[in-house]
Motif scaffolding. Sequence first.
Motif, PDB file in Angstrom:
ATOM      1  N   UNK A   4       0.769  -1.401  -0.010  1.00  0.00           N
ATOM      2  CA  UNK A   4       0.088  -0.069  -0.024  1.00  0.00           C
ATOM      3  C   UNK A   4       0.896   1.315  -0.014  1.00  0.00           C
ATOM      4  N   UNK A   5       0.267   2.247  -0.118  1.00  0.00           N
ATOM      5  CA  UNK A   5       0.937   3.626  -0.121  1.00  0.00           C
ATOM      6  C   UNK A   5      -0.137   4.433   1.114  1.00  0.00           C
ATOM      7  N   UNK A   6       0.702   5.262   1.943  1.00  0.00           N
ATOM      8  CA  UNK A   6      -0.182   5.721   2.804  1.00  0.00           C
ATOM      9  C   UNK A   6       0.274   7.271   3.047  1.00  0.00           C
ATOM     10  N   UNK A   7      -0.611   8.198   3.550  1.00  0.00           N
ATOM     11  CA  UNK A   7       0.037   9.548   3.859  1.00  0.00           C
ATOM     12  C   UNK A   7      -0.558  10.576   3.083  1.00  0.00           C
ATOM     13  N   UNK A   8      -0.401  11.857   3.008  1.00  0.00           N
ATOM     14  CA  UNK A   8      -1.213  12.991   2.548  1.00  0.00           C
ATOM     15  C   UNK A   8      -1.019  12.830   1.052  1.00  0.00           C
ATOM     16  N   UNK A   9      -1.560  13.348   0.142  1.00  0.00           N
ATOM     17  CA  UNK A   9      -1.760  13.287  -1.366  1.00  0.00           C
ATOM     18  C   UNK A   9      -0.387  13.955  -1.767  1.00  0.00           C
ATOM     19  N   UNK A  10       0.291  13.184  -2.748  1.00  0.00           N
ATOM     20  CA  UNK A  10       1.506  13.577  -3.158  1.00  0.00           C
ATOM     21  C   UNK A  10       2.888  13.418  -2.218  1.00  0.00           C
ATOM     22  N   UNK A  11       2.608  12.884  -1.092  1.00  0.00           N
ATOM     23  CA  UNK A  11       3.385  12.636   0.125  1.00  0.00           C
ATOM     24  C   UNK A  11       3.494  11.194   0.521  1.00  0.00           C
ATOM     25  N   UNK A  12       2.790  10.201  -0.258  1.00  0.00           N
ATOM     26  CA  UNK A  12       2.630   9.032   0.251  1.00  0.00           C
ATOM     27  C   UNK A  12       3.870   8.226   0.288  1.00  0.00           C
ATOM     28  N   UNK A  13       4.102   7.255   1.184  1.00  0.00           N
ATOM     29  CA  UNK A  13       5.369   6.355   1.633  1.00  0.00           C
ATOM     30  C   UNK A  13       4.617   4.933   1.385  1.00  0.00           C
ATOM     31  N   UNK A  14       5.600   4.082   0.792  1.00  0.00           N
ATOM     32  CA  UNK A  14       5.249   2.624   0.728  1.00  0.00           C
ATOM     33  C   UNK A  14       5.103   1.914   1.934  1.00  0.00           C
TER      34      UNK A  14
END
Length: 280
Positions: A4-14
């Motif tokens: 998955x990818x999580x975090x604010x839009x444009x700042x996602x982390x794997x």
Amino acid sequence: MKLLRYGPKGQEKPGIVDADGTVRDLSAHVADIAGVTLSDAELARIAALDLSTLPAVTVDRYGPCVAGVGKFICIGLNYSDHAAESGLAVPSEPVIFAKATSAICGANDDIEIPRGSSATDWEVELGVVIGKEAKYVEEANALDYVAGYCVINDLSERDFQIKHEGQWTKGKSADTFGPIGPWLVTRDEVPDPQALGMYLDVNGSRMQDGSTETMVYSVAHVVAYLSRFMSLQPGDVISTGTPPGVGMGIKPEPVYLKAGDKMELGISGLGVQKQSVVQG
């Protein structure tokens, strides 16, 4: 694995989901869930990690489960009962259309009704994420080119799609019309993509209740078919069609989304999306 990818839009982390359902940060091991990370070798390397050594994280937002999508390809009328409710014949070959990659958003992000829209509709679909280049592949080994699967809501503005001139793309590509995720489930955890239950609720009422077993053209057929006309690249996403129960097919009058509506949709083993509808 569930990536998955999580975090604010444009700042996602794997990230990755461990056996206990805890989300762990993968940033120390992969740059993103995209491109080369989706190869068999990289997925095997991730699978070998000791997840207990990775930082546990709290997820406030699931981003799109794949980054850097090059092509977002959809298959139309791929369930015979959906074709019937649409008043259209089952196609003799897969119907292909494109969805703009700018439509992609997180699984639980708000869905925006486009300005001028009066016919925004829902469609739960099985998403297929390509893991390695596929060009002129045979149906018998087409699934070897798949990195994994995800839930997609192929939102559609029916007036834009049908009543305006041209192809379907304009009715499929509004911002937020392509939530994907919450996670990418690798193909080893989906032994048969043609045996997955799927559903979609609007405001708590079950609208779609189907299974991928009723697809006209299987995932393997679709991947092989598409690879005849274009090479498929790592990170490309294919949305494989929807079962019956869309708003357009409701009798005696269609029912469409409006600001304030809530949707929940899911596919067996692939997770659940929950979205609020707002005016764009």
